[in-house]
Scaffold this motif. Sequence first.
Motif, mmCIF file in Angstrom:
data_model
loop_
_atom_site.group_PDB
_atom_site.id
_atom_site.type_symbol
_atom_site.label_atom_id
_atom_site.label_comp_id
_atom_site.label_asym_id
_atom_site.label_seq_id
_atom_site.Cartn_x
_atom_site.Cartn_y
_atom_site.Cartn_z
ATOM 1 N N LYS A 119 44.817 53.927 26.953
ATOM 2 C CA LYS A 119 43.509 53.955 27.613
ATOM 3 C C LYS A 119 42.970 52.535 27.783
ATOM 4 N N ASP A 120 43.177 51.688 26.772
ATOM 5 C CA ASP A 120 42.694 50.308 26.858
ATOM 6 C C ASP A 120 43.521 49.498 27.853
ATOM 7 N N ILE A 121 44.832 49.729 27.877
ATOM 8 C CA ILE A 121 45.689 49.055 28.860
ATOM 9 C C ILE A 121 45.257 49.436 30.270
ATOM 10 N N LEU A 122 45.003 50.722 30.483
ATOM 11 C CA LEU A 122 44.543 51.196 31.788
ATOM 12 C C LEU A 122 43.234 50.516 32.171
ATOM 13 N N ARG A 123 42.314 50.421 31.229
ATOM 14 C CA ARG A 123 41.020 49.774 31.494
ATOM 15 C C ARG A 123 41.202 48.320 31.916
ATOM 16 N N LYS A 124 42.056 47.596 31.226
ATOM 17 C CA LYS A 124 42.261 46.179 31.526
ATOM 18 C C LYS A 124 42.894 45.979 32.898
ATOM 19 N N ILE A 125 43.882 46.807 33.229
ATOM 20 C CA ILE A 125 44.546 46.645 34.524
ATOM 21 C C ILE A 125 43.597 47.026 35.658
ATOM 22 N N LYS A 126 42.740 48.012 35.435
ATOM 23 C CA LYS A 126 41.723 48.352 36.432
ATOM 24 C C LYS A 126 40.801 47.159 36.689
ATOM 25 N N ILE A 127 40.428 46.461 35.636
ATOM 26 C CA ILE A 127 39.554 45.292 35.774
ATOM 27 C C ILE A 127 40.257 44.190 36.557
ATOM 28 N N ILE A 128 41.527 43.957 36.244
ATOM 29 C CA ILE A 128 42.288 42.935 36.968
ATOM 30 C C ILE A 128 42.365 43.290 38.449
ATOM 31 N N TYR A 129 42.709 44.539 38.745
ATOM 32 C CA TYR A 129 42.847 44.965 40.138
ATOM 33 C C TYR A 129 41.517 44.818 40.884
ATOM 34 N N GLY A 130 40.440 45.246 40.262
ATOM 35 C CA GLY A 130 39.132 45.114 40.889
ATOM 36 C C GLY A 130 38.770 43.671 41.162
ATOM 37 N N THR A 131 39.099 42.783 40.237
ATOM 38 C CA THR A 131 38.807 41.360 40.415
ATOM 39 C C THR A 131 39.613 40.776 41.564
ATOM 40 N N LEU A 132 40.878 41.172 41.679
ATOM 41 C CA LEU A 132 41.710 40.692 42.784
ATOM 42 C C LEU A 132 41.121 41.124 44.127
ATOM 43 N N LEU A 133 40.635 42.360 44.208
ATOM 44 C CA LEU A 133 40.003 42.827 45.438
ATOM 45 C C LEU A 133 38.741 42.027 45.746
ATOM 46 N N ASP A 134 37.947 41.748 44.717
ATOM 47 C CA ASP A 134 36.705 40.999 44.919
ATOM 48 C C ASP A 134 36.977 39.609 45.475
ATOM 49 N N VAL A 135 37.969 38.934 44.893
ATOM 50 C CA VAL A 135 38.297 37.576 45.354
ATOM 51 C C VAL A 135 38.930 37.636 46.743
ATOM 52 N N SER A 136 39.784 38.619 46.963
ATOM 53 C CA SER A 136 40.455 38.744 48.250
ATOM 54 C C SER A 136 39.458 38.871 49.391
ATOM 55 N N PHE A 137 38.427 39.692 49.212
ATOM 56 C CA PHE A 137 37.489 39.951 50.302
ATOM 57 C C PHE A 137 36.279 39.024 50.284
ATOM 58 N N SER A 138 36.245 38.100 49.320
ATOM 59 C CA SER A 138 35.250 37.023 49.386
ATOM 60 C C SER A 138 35.815 35.822 50.132
ATOM 61 N N HIS A 139 37.164 35.784 50.283
ATOM 62 C CA HIS A 139 37.872 34.745 51.039
ATOM 63 C C HIS A 139 37.627 33.341 50.466
ATOM 64 N N THR A 140 37.527 33.265 49.143
ATOM 65 C CA THR A 140 37.422 31.966 48.482
ATOM 66 C C THR A 140 38.785 31.468 48.008
ATOM 67 N N GLY A 141 39.729 32.393 47.862
ATOM 68 C CA GLY A 141 41.008 32.045 47.267
ATOM 69 C C GLY A 141 40.886 31.989 45.756
ATOM 70 N N GLY A 142 42.013 32.106 45.077
ATOM 71 C CA GLY A 142 41.985 32.044 43.622
ATOM 72 C C GLY A 142 43.378 32.171 43.041
ATOM 73 N N CYS A 143 43.478 31.903 41.740
ATOM 74 C CA CYS A 143 44.772 31.962 41.059
ATOM 75 C C CYS A 143 44.542 32.444 39.631
ATOM 76 N N LEU A 144 45.274 33.489 39.229
ATOM 77 C CA LEU A 144 45.123 34.070 37.903
ATOM 78 C C LEU A 144 46.475 34.149 37.222
ATOM 79 N N ALA A 145 46.511 33.773 35.944
ATOM 80 C CA ALA A 145 47.735 33.898 35.149
ATOM 81 C C ALA A 145 47.449 34.683 33.883
ATOM 82 N N ILE A 146 48.429 35.498 33.481
ATOM 83 C CA ILE A 146 48.336 36.266 32.243
ATOM 84 C C ILE A 146 49.494 35.835 31.351
#
Length: 278
Positions: A119-146
């Motif tokens: 459940k916690d893994i699912l929560r974290k990946i949902k947050i990552i995915y949501g953040t990628l969408l936010d940056v993608s459609f703000s058109h600022t660009g970005g880079c994330l490493a895990i």
Amino acid sequence: SYLQFLENNSSAVFSDGIFSGILLDKKGKLLSFLTRNTPIAEGGKNEDIFVPYKFLDIAKHCYRNSVGIIVPANGEILLIKNRALCFAKRGNKWTPFDWQRVYTKLRPYFLTSGESDEKDILRKIKIIYGTLLDVSFSHTGGCLAIVLPDVPQTEISKVIQDRFDLSLTGNLPSGVSKENKEKIEILKYLLTDKDNNIRSFFEIDKELRKEILSLDGATVVALDGSFYCAGSIVSVPGGSSGGGRTAAAKRLAELGVGIKISEDGYIEAYFSDITSNE
């Protein structure tokens, strides 16, 4: 008929896709005007929503038989079904978005930490995915490493040129430039909770996550969300092709996972080989 009305050259859509929308029936007849205060249909209030956060208010109503079409000012077209972005048209190309594919790809990397709470893994990946969408459609660009748990600290420092650990307290690391000292102080202020602890990547507000990823340079976090750095320069090999962010994401993938979001919104991810650990 709303569709018939739109054929008139003097018509207007009466909505912006962010704060308001129009609800039609299957024949294109006008049913209602939607705002962020419009009640959500019963049965879907607790469903996950996988859209850029600025479109949340309209996406909440794209449930069951309702399909959402959003056209921002930049001319992109977003198609939303079951409260998830399914396709986006950018230029002349339709790009699919698949939350389940992202989850399936990232889950094995979270398992390398010995984490057994699905459940916690699912929560974290949902947050990552949501953040990628936010940056993608703000058109600022970005880079994330895990970063994976077994990566030596010396290897992390080789990849990140101006690494600083935001969890450090007290004096700042030696040799840090004045510019980076200011950045560290500001980030610590933004990330510190009321008990003076540094919040993790998974604990901060989604708007702040998007802004941090939009900094020039890379944001690097551990699997538990602890920040290694934000807005840091990545050491890439000479002669790397594909652009700066692509080269940085490939280099960061040596630590675990490297993801780049280009300013035109496209997302690419690179992964280290963990087949021996699965």
